[in-house]
Design a protein around this motif. Structure first.
Motif, PDB file in Angstrom:
ATOM      1  N   ALA A 134       0.832  -1.210   0.000  1.00  0.00           N
ATOM      2  CA  ALA A 134       0.000   0.000   0.000  1.00  0.00           C
ATOM      3  C   ALA A 134       0.864   1.255   0.000  1.00  0.00           C
ATOM      4  CB  ALA A 134      -0.920  -0.024   1.210  1.00  0.00           C
ATOM      5  N   ALA A 135       1.962   1.240   0.745  1.00  0.00           N
ATOM      6  CA  ALA A 135       2.850   2.398   0.781  1.00  0.00           C
ATOM      7  C   ALA A 135       3.499   2.630  -0.576  1.00  0.00           C
ATOM      8  CB  ALA A 135       3.908   2.203   1.870  1.00  0.00           C
ATOM      9  N   VAL A 136       3.902   1.530  -1.231  1.00  0.00           N
ATOM     10  CA  VAL A 136       4.501   1.674  -2.562  1.00  0.00           C
ATOM     11  C   VAL A 136       3.471   2.199  -3.542  1.00  0.00           C
ATOM     12  CG1 VAL A 136       5.528   0.409  -4.476  1.00  0.00           C
ATOM     13  CG2 VAL A 136       6.268  -0.067  -2.133  1.00  0.00           C
ATOM     14  N   TYR A 137       2.258   1.675  -3.441  1.00  0.00           N
ATOM     15  CA  TYR A 137       1.191   2.138  -4.353  1.00  0.00           C
ATOM     16  C   TYR A 137       0.870   3.605  -4.121  1.00  0.00           C
ATOM     17  CZ  TYR A 137      -3.365   2.499  -6.623  1.00  0.00           C
ATOM     18  OH  TYR A 137      -4.408   2.889  -7.407  1.00  0.00           O
ATOM     19  N   ALA A 138       0.786   3.983  -2.862  1.00  0.00           N
ATOM     20  CA  ALA A 138       0.487   5.386  -2.549  1.00  0.00           C
ATOM     21  C   ALA A 138       1.606   6.306  -3.041  1.00  0.00           C
ATOM     22  CB  ALA A 138       0.277   5.551  -1.047  1.00  0.00           C
ATOM     23  N   GLY A 139       2.849   5.828  -2.876  1.00  0.00           N
ATOM     24  CA  GLY A 139       3.948   6.655  -3.368  1.00  0.00           C
ATOM     25  C   GLY A 139       3.934   6.792  -4.876  1.00  0.00           C
ATOM     26  N   ALA A 140       3.506   5.730  -5.563  1.00  0.00           N
ATOM     27  CA  ALA A 140       3.452   5.798  -7.023  1.00  0.00           C
ATOM     28  C   ALA A 140       2.243   6.561  -7.519  1.00  0.00           C
ATOM     29  CB  ALA A 140       3.452   4.384  -7.599  1.00  0.00           C
ATOM     30  N   ALA A 141       1.166   6.567  -6.754  1.00  0.00           N
ATOM     31  CA  ALA A 141      -0.065   7.221  -7.199  1.00  0.00           C
ATOM     32  C   ALA A 141      -0.182   8.661  -6.745  1.00  0.00           C
ATOM     33  CB  ALA A 141      -1.274   6.413  -6.702  1.00  0.00           C
ATOM     34  N   ALA A 142       0.527   9.048  -5.731  1.00  0.00           N
ATOM     35  CA  ALA A 142       0.396  10.404  -5.185  1.00  0.00           C
ATOM     36  C   ALA A 142       1.133  11.412  -6.068  1.00  0.00           C
ATOM     37  CB  ALA A 142       0.928  10.442  -3.757  1.00  0.00           C
ATOM     38  N   ARG A 143       0.493  12.549  -6.295  1.00  0.00           N
ATOM     39  CA  ARG A 143       1.090  13.658  -7.041  1.00  0.00           C
ATOM     40  C   ARG A 143       0.778  14.959  -6.292  1.00  0.00           C
ATOM     41  NH1 ARG A 143       2.998   9.865  -9.000  1.00  0.00           N
ATOM     42  NH2 ARG A 143       3.305   9.354 -11.221  1.00  0.00           N
ATOM     43  N   VAL A 144       1.707  15.873  -6.347  1.00  0.00           N
ATOM     44  CA  VAL A 144       1.534  17.184  -5.714  1.00  0.00           C
ATOM     45  C   VAL A 144       1.495  18.244  -6.813  1.00  0.00           C
ATOM     46  CG1 VAL A 144       2.494  18.878  -4.125  1.00  0.00           C
ATOM     47  CG2 VAL A 144       2.662  16.439  -3.601  1.00  0.00           C
ATOM     48  N   VAL A 145       0.413  18.977  -6.833  1.00  0.00           N
ATOM     49  CA  VAL A 145       0.239  20.072  -7.808  1.00  0.00           C
ATOM     50  C   VAL A 145       0.414  21.390  -7.060  1.00  0.00           C
ATOM     51  CG1 VAL A 145      -1.294  21.154  -9.470  1.00  0.00           C
ATOM     52  CG2 VAL A 145      -1.334  18.658  -9.159  1.00  0.00           C
ATOM     53  N   LYS A 146       1.323  22.226  -7.542  1.00  0.00           N
ATOM     54  CA  LYS A 146       1.596  23.501  -6.877  1.00  0.00           C
ATOM     55  C   LYS A 146       0.465  24.507  -7.137  1.00  0.00           C
ATOM     56  CE  LYS A 146       6.582  22.850  -7.182  1.00  0.00           C
ATOM     57  NZ  LYS A 146       7.873  23.392  -7.678  1.00  0.00           N
ATOM     58  N   GLN A 147       0.531  25.592  -6.391  1.00  0.00           N
ATOM     59  CA  GLN A 147      -0.555  26.570  -6.457  1.00  0.00           C
ATOM     60  C   GLN A 147      -0.668  27.203  -7.836  1.00  0.00           C
ATOM     61  OE1 GLN A 147      -2.804  27.286  -4.061  1.00  0.00           O
ATOM     62  NE2 GLN A 147      -3.815  28.675  -5.510  1.00  0.00           N
ATOM     63  N   TYR A 148       0.439  27.458  -8.518  1.00  0.00           N
ATOM     64  CA  TYR A 148       0.416  28.109  -9.830  1.00  0.00           C
ATOM     65  C   TYR A 148       0.343  27.100 -10.976  1.00  0.00           C
ATOM     66  CZ  TYR A 148       5.392  26.957  -9.436  1.00  0.00           C
ATOM     67  OH  TYR A 148       6.577  26.301  -9.247  1.00  0.00           O
ATOM     68  N   GLU A 149       0.043  25.839 -10.667  1.00  0.00           N
ATOM     69  CA  GLU A 149      -0.040  24.807 -11.694  1.00  0.00           C
ATOM     70  C   GLU A 149      -1.420  24.153 -11.689  1.00  0.00           C
ATOM     71  OE1 GLU A 149       4.604  23.221 -11.751  1.00  0.00           O
ATOM     72  OE2 GLU A 149       3.080  22.144 -10.579  1.00  0.00           O
ATOM     73  N   ARG A 150      -1.699  23.469 -12.799  1.00  0.00           N
ATOM     74  CA  ARG A 150      -2.881  22.644 -12.914  1.00  0.00           C
ATOM     75  C   ARG A 150      -2.453  21.308 -13.517  1.00  0.00           C
ATOM     76  NH1 ARG A 150      -3.968  26.282 -10.299  1.00  0.00           N
ATOM     77  NH2 ARG A 150      -5.823  27.610 -10.286  1.00  0.00           N
ATOM     78  N   GLY A 151      -3.100  20.229 -13.069  1.00  0.00           N
ATOM     79  CA  GLY A 151      -2.747  18.903 -13.552  1.00  0.00           C
ATOM     80  C   GLY A 151      -3.745  18.373 -14.565  1.00  0.00           C
ATOM     81  N   VAL A 152      -3.244  17.896 -15.701  1.00  0.00           N
ATOM     82  CA  VAL A 152      -4.068  17.295 -16.754  1.00  0.00           C
ATOM     83  C   VAL A 152      -3.698  15.812 -16.818  1.00  0.00           C
ATOM     84  CG1 VAL A 152      -4.707  17.360 -19.180  1.00  0.00           C
ATOM     85  CG2 VAL A 152      -4.123  19.498 -17.987  1.00  0.00           C
ATOM     86  N   VAL A 153      -4.672  14.959 -16.642  1.00  0.00           N
ATOM     87  CA  VAL A 153      -4.443  13.517 -16.558  1.00  0.00           C
ATOM     88  C   VAL A 153      -4.904  12.851 -17.859  1.00  0.00           C
ATOM     89  CG1 VAL A 153      -4.992  11.403 -15.287  1.00  0.00           C
ATOM     90  CG2 VAL A 153      -4.745  13.582 -14.059  1.00  0.00           C
ATOM     91  N   PHE A 154      -4.055  11.975 -18.394  1.00  0.00           N
ATOM     92  CA  PHE A 154      -4.376  11.153 -19.556  1.00  0.00           C
ATOM     93  C   PHE A 154      -4.393   9.691 -19.101  1.00  0.00           C
ATOM     94  CE2 PHE A 154      -2.606  14.995 -21.355  1.00  0.00           C
ATOM     95  CZ  PHE A 154      -3.410  15.236 -22.451  1.00  0.00           C
ATOM     96  N   ARG A 155      -5.480   8.989 -19.372  1.00  0.00           N
ATOM     97  CA  ARG A 155      -5.599   7.567 -19.037  1.00  0.00           C
ATOM     98  C   ARG A 155      -5.628   6.762 -20.330  1.00  0.00           C
ATOM     99  NH1 ARG A 155      -9.843   5.961 -14.567  1.00  0.00           N
ATOM    100  NH2 ARG A 155      -8.160   6.980 -13.394  1.00  0.00           N
ATOM    101  N   PHE A 156      -4.614   5.976 -20.507  1.00  0.00           N
ATOM    102  CA  PHE A 156      -4.424   5.215 -21.746  1.00  0.00           C
ATOM    103  C   PHE A 156      -4.486   6.137 -22.974  1.00  0.00           C
ATOM    104  CE2 PHE A 156      -6.119   1.829 -18.945  1.00  0.00           C
ATOM    105  CZ  PHE A 156      -5.011   0.995 -18.957  1.00  0.00           C
ATOM    106  N   GLY A 157      -3.926   7.332 -22.809  1.00  0.00           N
ATOM    107  CA  GLY A 157      -3.860   8.288 -23.907  1.00  0.00           C
ATOM    108  C   GLY A 157      -5.074   9.174 -24.063  1.00  0.00           C
ATOM    109  N   ARG A 158      -6.130   8.893 -23.302  1.00  0.00           N
ATOM    110  CA  ARG A 158      -7.340   9.699 -23.404  1.00  0.00           C
ATOM    111  C   ARG A 158      -7.374  10.725 -22.267  1.00  0.00           C
ATOM    112  NH1 ARG A 158     -12.783   6.562 -24.505  1.00  0.00           N
ATOM    113  NH2 ARG A 158     -13.322   8.763 -24.851  1.00  0.00           N
ATOM    114  N   LEU A 159      -7.872  11.896 -22.621  1.00  0.00           N
ATOM    115  CA  LEU A 159      -7.913  12.997 -21.656  1.00  0.00           C
ATOM    116  C   LEU A 159      -9.023  12.755 -20.644  1.00  0.00           C
ATOM    117  CD1 LEU A 159      -7.027  15.887 -20.773  1.00  0.00           C
ATOM    118  CD2 LEU A 159      -8.752  16.763 -22.366  1.00  0.00           C
ATOM    119  N   ARG A 160      -8.660  12.854 -19.385  1.00  0.00           N
ATOM    120  CA  ARG A 160      -9.648  12.811 -18.324  1.00  0.00           C
ATOM    121  C   ARG A 160     -10.328  14.171 -18.228  1.00  0.00           C
ATOM    122  NH1 ARG A 160     -11.413   8.256 -16.406  1.00  0.00           N
ATOM    123  NH2 ARG A 160     -11.647   9.146 -14.301  1.00  0.00           N
ATOM    124  N   GLY A 161     -11.580  14.197 -18.021  1.00  0.00           N
ATOM    125  CA  GLY A 161     -12.336  15.441 -18.064  1.00  0.00           C
ATOM    126  C   GLY A 161     -11.997  16.423 -16.969  1.00  0.00           C
TER     127      GLY A 161
END
Length: 312
Positions: A16-43
């Motif tokens: 679980a710790a390894v999974y959480a470390g691999a899945a966790a992301r930190v987005v800074k205040q002046y940034e926005r995160g865009v996620v692609f799942r299997f190449g498709r844009l997440r809404g």
């Protein structure tokens, strides 16, 4: 049994710790995160803070939302009045839609840079040299409109565009300097001529007043003498025009010759023999009636007739 259970719990916790470390992301205040799942844009665009993604399945790209300052390289072009110039500018823009900035254009920074250079060259060709030098606000607004139209579809908003510098050829700089110098000289001559006109009007009014009061001219002359004498000069040269002497003569009452108490003694003037007598002595036979008339016209005096020739 208990040991095996503890080992399983420890392994699950580690996984679980390894999974959480691999899945966790930190987005800074002046940034926005865009996620692609299997190449498709997440809404959903990920907000600043801690966010989770599915490892191996999802890929998140962070997009900077700050205002970007991009210098535009100097562009050389010919203005509408056929003057070669080099103009550089600076563009301020920011990403307003992170998904469009990643999906609709390959590299939005490069795209904005190339569009700014093209628009700047177009503005140079449509403008006069005077507009580039003095009317930059209007040109900046035109550049902003030309950039904002395509940038809106890329998820980018143009904040402002500024023209920094306009480089001119040396010959054009010298020509503009001569033009400015000629214009200043023209204005100086106009001001000088206007001053002369006003001075002439005032002098004519002063002359009219002095003609009514003859003593005013004498007072003015004395003021001039005082002004010149204030320079502590050892010699004072004061010209007297003939008109001034005649004016003073008319203004002074006539004086009788006998009234002069101390008239300077003059030596008696020597008598000058008549011109015809001199000519007659020098050139016998030159005293004729025509010669007497000519001498009378020149001298303004009557000539006594010649004595008749004596017969020996």
């Amino acid at each position: 049994m208990i040991e095996e259970l503890l080992m399983a719990v420890a392994g699950a916790g580690a996984a679980a710790a390894v999974y959480a470390g691999a899945a966790a992301r930190v987005v800074k205040q002046y940034e926005r995160g865009v996620v692609f799942r299997f190449g498709r844009l997440r809404g959903r665009v990920r907000s600043p803070g801690l966010t989770m993604i599915v490892p191996v399945v999802d890929r998140m790209h962070k997009v900077n939302m700050q205002i970007v300052t991009m210098p535009v390289p100097a562009q050389e072009g010919i203005t509408r009045d056929n003057v070669t110039v080099r103009v550089d500018a600076v563009v301020y823009f920011a990403v307003v839609d992170p998904a469009d900035a990643l999906v609709r254009v390959e590299d939005y920074r490069f795209a904005v840079s190339q569009m700014a250079q093209t628009s700047l060259r177009s503005i140079i060709g449509k403008s006069d040299l005077d507009d580039l030098l003095s009317n930059r606000e209007k040109l900046n607004q035109g550049l902003e409109l030309m950039l904002d139209s395509p940038a809106t579809g890329w998820g980018v908003a143009i904040d402002r565009v500024e023209i920094k510098d306009v480089s001119l050829p040396e010959t054009m700089k010298r020509s503009m300097a001569r033009q400015a110098e000629a214009d200043r000289e023209r204005r100086a001559r106009v001001i000088n001529a206007d001053a002369e006109l006003q001075a002439s009007k005032k002098l004519s009014e002063a002359a009219a007043m002095m003609s009514d009061q003859p003593a005013a001219l004498q007072l003015r002359l004395l003021q001039t003498v005082v002004a010149v004498a204030a320079e502590k000069n050892s010699t004072l040269v004061l010209p007297f025009p003939v008109e001034l002497l005649r004016f003073l003569e008319r203004a002074t009452p006539d004086a009788k010759p006998d009234a002069a108490p101390h008239a300077p003694h003059r030596a008696p003037e020597p008598e000058i023999p008549p011109l015809l007598d001199v000519l007659g002595d020098a050139y016998p036979g030159s005293r004729t009636a025509a010669a007497e008339d000519a001498i009378e016209d020149l001298t303004g005096t009557s000539v006594e007739p010649a004595p008749p020739p004596r017969e020996d």
